[in-house]
Design a protein around this motif. Structure first.
Motif, PDB file in Angstrom:
ATOM      1  N   ARG A   1       0.815  -1.209   0.000  1.00 40.47           N
ATOM      2  CA  ARG A   1       0.000   0.000   0.000  1.00 40.47           C
ATOM      3  C   ARG A   1       0.855   1.267   0.000  1.00 40.47           C
ATOM      4  O   ARG A   1       0.376   2.345  -0.365  1.00 40.47           O
ATOM      5  CB  ARG A   1      -0.940   0.000   1.216  1.00 40.47           C
ATOM      6  N   ASN A   2       2.111   1.141   0.402  1.00 38.18           N
ATOM      7  CA  ASN A   2       2.991   2.304   0.389  1.00 38.18           C
ATOM      8  C   ASN A   2       3.510   2.636  -1.006  1.00 38.18           C
ATOM      9  O   ASN A   2       4.416   3.463  -1.163  1.00 38.18           O
ATOM     10  CB  ASN A   2       4.155   2.118   1.362  1.00 38.18           C
ATOM     11  N   ASP A   3       2.908   2.025  -2.003  1.00 46.41           N
ATOM     12  CA  ASP A   3       3.153   2.432  -3.390  1.00 46.41           C
ATOM     13  C   ASP A   3       1.838   2.811  -4.062  1.00 46.41           C
ATOM     14  O   ASP A   3       1.736   2.836  -5.280  1.00 46.41           O
ATOM     15  CB  ASP A   3       3.829   1.290  -4.164  1.00 46.41           C
ATOM     16  N   GLU A   4       0.833   3.163  -3.258  1.00 45.45           N
ATOM     17  CA  GLU A   4      -0.482   3.509  -3.807  1.00 45.45           C
ATOM     18  C   GLU A   4      -0.442   4.814  -4.587  1.00 45.45           C
ATOM     19  O   GLU A   4      -1.108   4.982  -5.596  1.00 45.45           O
ATOM     20  CB  GLU A   4      -1.491   3.620  -2.667  1.00 45.45           C
ATOM     21  N   ASN A   5       0.314   5.786  -4.090  1.00 46.62           N
ATOM     22  CA  ASN A   5       0.451   7.070  -4.781  1.00 46.62           C
ATOM     23  C   ASN A   5       1.878   7.562  -4.653  1.00 46.62           C
ATOM     24  O   ASN A   5       2.675   7.026  -3.860  1.00 46.62           O
ATOM     25  CB  ASN A   5      -0.559   8.102  -4.255  1.00 46.62           C
ATOM     26  N   LEU A   6       2.215   8.563  -5.425  1.00 44.27           N
ATOM     27  CA  LEU A   6       3.584   9.057  -5.502  1.00 44.27           C
ATOM     28  C   LEU A   6       4.063   9.614  -4.166  1.00 44.27           C
ATOM     29  O   LEU A   6       5.230   9.460  -3.795  1.00 44.27           O
ATOM     30  CB  LEU A   6       3.660  10.138  -6.582  1.00 44.27           C
ATOM     31  N   MET A   7       3.160  10.248  -3.416  1.00 44.60           N
ATOM     32  CA  MET A   7       3.555  10.853  -2.152  1.00 44.60           C
ATOM     33  C   MET A   7       3.883   9.799  -1.104  1.00 44.60           C
ATOM     34  O   MET A   7       4.880   9.912  -0.382  1.00 44.60           O
ATOM     35  CB  MET A   7       2.444  11.778  -1.651  1.00 44.60           C
ATOM     36  N   ILE A   8       3.070   8.756  -1.007  1.00 50.62           N
ATOM     37  CA  ILE A   8       3.323   7.751   0.014  1.00 50.62           C
ATOM     38  C   ILE A   8       4.549   6.914  -0.337  1.00 50.62           C
ATOM     39  O   ILE A   8       5.319   6.525   0.543  1.00 50.62           O
ATOM     40  CB  ILE A   8       2.065   6.868   0.237  1.00 50.62           C
ATOM     41  N   SER A   9       4.793   6.646  -1.623  1.00 47.97           N
ATOM     42  CA  SER A   9       6.008   5.921  -1.982  1.00 47.97           C
ATOM     43  C   SER A   9       7.237   6.784  -1.733  1.00 47.97           C
ATOM     44  O   SER A   9       8.287   6.289  -1.298  1.00 47.97           O
ATOM     45  CB  SER A   9       5.960   5.445  -3.436  1.00 47.97           C
ATOM     46  N   GLY A  10       7.119   8.107  -1.970  1.00 44.21           N
ATOM     47  CA  GLY A  10       8.221   9.002  -1.654  1.00 44.21           C
ATOM     48  C   GLY A  10       8.508   9.045  -0.167  1.00 44.21           C
ATOM     49  O   GLY A  10       9.678   9.115   0.251  1.00 44.21           O
ATOM     50  N   MET A  11       7.459   8.996   0.654  1.00 47.24           N
ATOM     51  CA  MET A  11       7.667   8.992   2.097  1.00 47.24           C
ATOM     52  C   MET A  11       8.315   7.699   2.552  1.00 47.24           C
ATOM     53  O   MET A  11       9.200   7.698   3.417  1.00 47.24           O
ATOM     54  CB  MET A  11       6.344   9.218   2.823  1.00 47.24           C
ATOM     55  N   HIS A  12       7.892   6.581   1.965  1.00 42.42           N
ATOM     56  CA  HIS A  12       8.517   5.308   2.296  1.00 42.42           C
ATOM     57  C   HIS A  12      10.008   5.351   1.951  1.00 42.42           C
ATOM     58  O   HIS A  12      10.858   4.938   2.750  1.00 42.42           O
ATOM     59  CB  HIS A  12       7.828   4.169   1.541  1.00 42.42           C
ATOM     60  N   ALA A  13      10.327   5.878   0.773  1.00 39.60           N
ATOM     61  CA  ALA A  13      11.735   5.992   0.379  1.00 39.60           C
ATOM     62  C   ALA A  13      12.507   6.896   1.335  1.00 39.60           C
ATOM     63  O   ALA A  13      13.673   6.635   1.655  1.00 39.60           O
ATOM     64  CB  ALA A  13      11.832   6.529  -1.055  1.00 39.60           C
TER      65      ALA A  13
END
Length: 526
Positions: A201-213
């Protein structure tokens, strides 16, 4: 968190704010003298962290019949009562640069856009239901929570390098695998662009994947710091994970919770204790009142579009002053595109990274606000890509899904819970728009909708109030207090030891975390 430091970061006087707009919210959580009634309706705490559970033993807000399902679908349908009806034809740039174009969807000047996505990141850290059928009554105590209900970042760390080596650098197993040197803040991906992370789910949108990174890089920088301090090699990973997790927990308690439930309610729970969420040690379950309703308030804060970064899109509109990448949060035309026109996840391209100055206040004037907490939801959320729905099935309108979830968990109404908590109740006159739907929803209102209305009427859309504020605060603080590894359990008076953006220690915010991780706009030229 010192109020003077926070005021400098946000440009907001917390004392003035809490003494003004949220006065109604403070009143709304005052317990009545007869509130001992709550003792009779609080569920026994005998449940397991591996499953969901209930805080209250109260009847459901309505029967799970076709009439009620039809009313809930009508309430949450595209173009219905909850649709902010944003003029999407204006395009993603104008909707963020000209918020007056969406009069039904006002900005929240006291939150930054990143509050939404930090809240989503936290949600993915402690709750994940991918088993219960939507709209079909289900016993929470037989429904697995596939996340550990603690704020321990297992959504990032997984089982650690021995259990999940695929998340870690094969050349340095105490560090996370980070591709492209973190340049575009993208998560590691397979050849088919599927993210190699502990929670998909942490790749659902660009913002959450950026936060995960950003959290991957934050951990790696902490490892470097510990090594430079001479920490023995066999202790580095565990010490780094604890430092990262405790600083993250500090942000939740001292920055995030005061933003969404007010500083006063946060402090009251920390000082005087929890009254309603009181499981025994070892039984810190995820309550369905929180998971299925109250914490979904964040969907109201999502903007229809965002500026992802300031200089990632060479083909961007020169009229914006830079080749910035703007996009709707979701746009049906992005389906199947290698570099989608919207901000969905699951793709890699040079422009698909986050310039965090749009989302958090770095003092350069580029930050943008959230939307207010109210009963209107941004229009793109009424047409989600199926890939953004964990179960992969319709309905694709997020509000319909949230409302049908009340039938899944047989949730009580907001009015029932307010009565049980000794909090002043919003009566039918607060919900005139619900009367034409039938099913008595104006007098027995789905908890999610009730919480949004509390924020709208009692918190002026700035913060939560009443039932929503109190329950969210108690669950967050309770899960931390009941986790034997959290800083609130191990060392309650602990303060952050990593340097903030100004070089000092003792406080730590998301701006400090992003700076330490070197994904802030200064270090990346975003």
């Amino acid at each position: 968190m010192g109020s003077s430091d926070n005021d400098k970061r946000t440009g907001l006087s917390r004392r003035g704010f809490l003494g003004g707009v949220t006065a109604g919210a403070a009143t709304a959580v005052t317990l009545r003298p007869g509130a001992a009634f709550a003792e009779e309706v609080v569920e026994p705490a005998a449940t397991s962290p591996r499953f969901f559970g209930r805080i209250f033993k109260l009847p459901p807000f309505a029967p799970a019949n076709d009439q009620v399902r039809a009313a809930l679908r009508e309430l949450g349908r595209p173009g219905g009562l909850m649709d902010a009806r944003d003029p999407l034809q204006e395009g993603p740039v104008r909707l963020i640069t000209n918020p007056e174009l969406s009069p039904n969807n006002p900005d929240n000047p006291f939150h930054t856009a990143g509050t939404t996505f930090f809240g989503q990141f936290v949600d993915h850290d402690f709750t994940f239901d991918n088993n219960s059928p939507l709209g079909v009554p289900t016993n929470p105590r037989t429904s697995p929570n596939t996340r550990n209900p603690t704020l321990s970042l297992d959504s990032v760390y997984g089982g650690g390098p021995n259990v999940n080596p695929e998340f870690y650098d094969p050349a340095d197993r105490v560090k996370f695998k980070v591709e492209s040197g973190g340049l575009f803040e993208d998560v590691p991906r397979r050849a088919d662009n599927v993210a190699i992370i502990a929670d998909p789910r942490n790749d659902e949108n660009l913002m959450i994947s950026g936060m995960h990174a950003a959290f991957l890089l934050f951990h790696n920088r902490v490892v470097d710091r510990l090594r430079s301090q001479g920490v023995p090699a066999d202790e580095v990973f565990d010490k780094a994970r604890r430092l990262v997790t405790w600083h993250y927990q500090w942000i939740i308690v001292h920055e995030f919770l005061p933003q969404i439930i007010t500083f006063g309610i946060t402090r009251d729970i920390l000082t005087h204790g929890r009254r309603f969420y009181r499981p025994s040690p070892g039984q810190h379950f995820m309550p369905v009142e929180f998971q299925g309703a109250c914490y979904r308030f964040g969907h109201s804060m999502i903007r229809p579009s965002y500026r992802a970064n300031l200089r990632g899109d060479p083909g961007g509109d020169p009229a914006t002053g830079a080749p910035a990448f703007f996009g709707f949060i979701f746009d049906p035309t992005g389906q199947g595109q290698r570099d989608p026109v919207d901000l969905r996840g699951g793709a890699r391209a040079p422009r698909r990274f986050i310039g965090w100055q749009t989302f958090f206040n770095f003092g350069d004037g580029n930050v943008r606000p959230n939307k207010r907490i109210d009963t209107r939801i941004s229009t793109p959320l009424f047409n989600l890509p199926l890939a953004a729905i964990p179960s992969g099935d319709p309905p694709t309108a997020l509000p319909q899904r949230n409302l049908l979830r009340h039938l899944t968990w047989s949730l009580p109404s907001g009015q029932q819970i307010a009565t049980a908590m000794g909090i002043p109740v919003l009566g039918p006159d607060s919900f005139p728009e619900l009367r034409p739907l039938g099913a008595g929803l104006d007098a027995s209102t789905p908890l999610w909708y009730y919480v949004l209305k509390e924020g709208q009427l009692l918190g002026d859309g700035i913060t939560l109030a009443g039932v929503g504020a109190r329950l969210i605060g108690e669950v967050f603080i309770g899960l931390l207090e009941l986790d034997p590894a959290s800083y609130l359990a191990v060392r309650r008076n602990w303060r952050p030891t990593l340097p903030g953006r100004n070089g000092s220690t003792g406080d730590f915010t998301m701006v400090d975390l992003l700076t330490f991780a070197r994904v802030d706009p200064t270090s990346r030229g975003q």
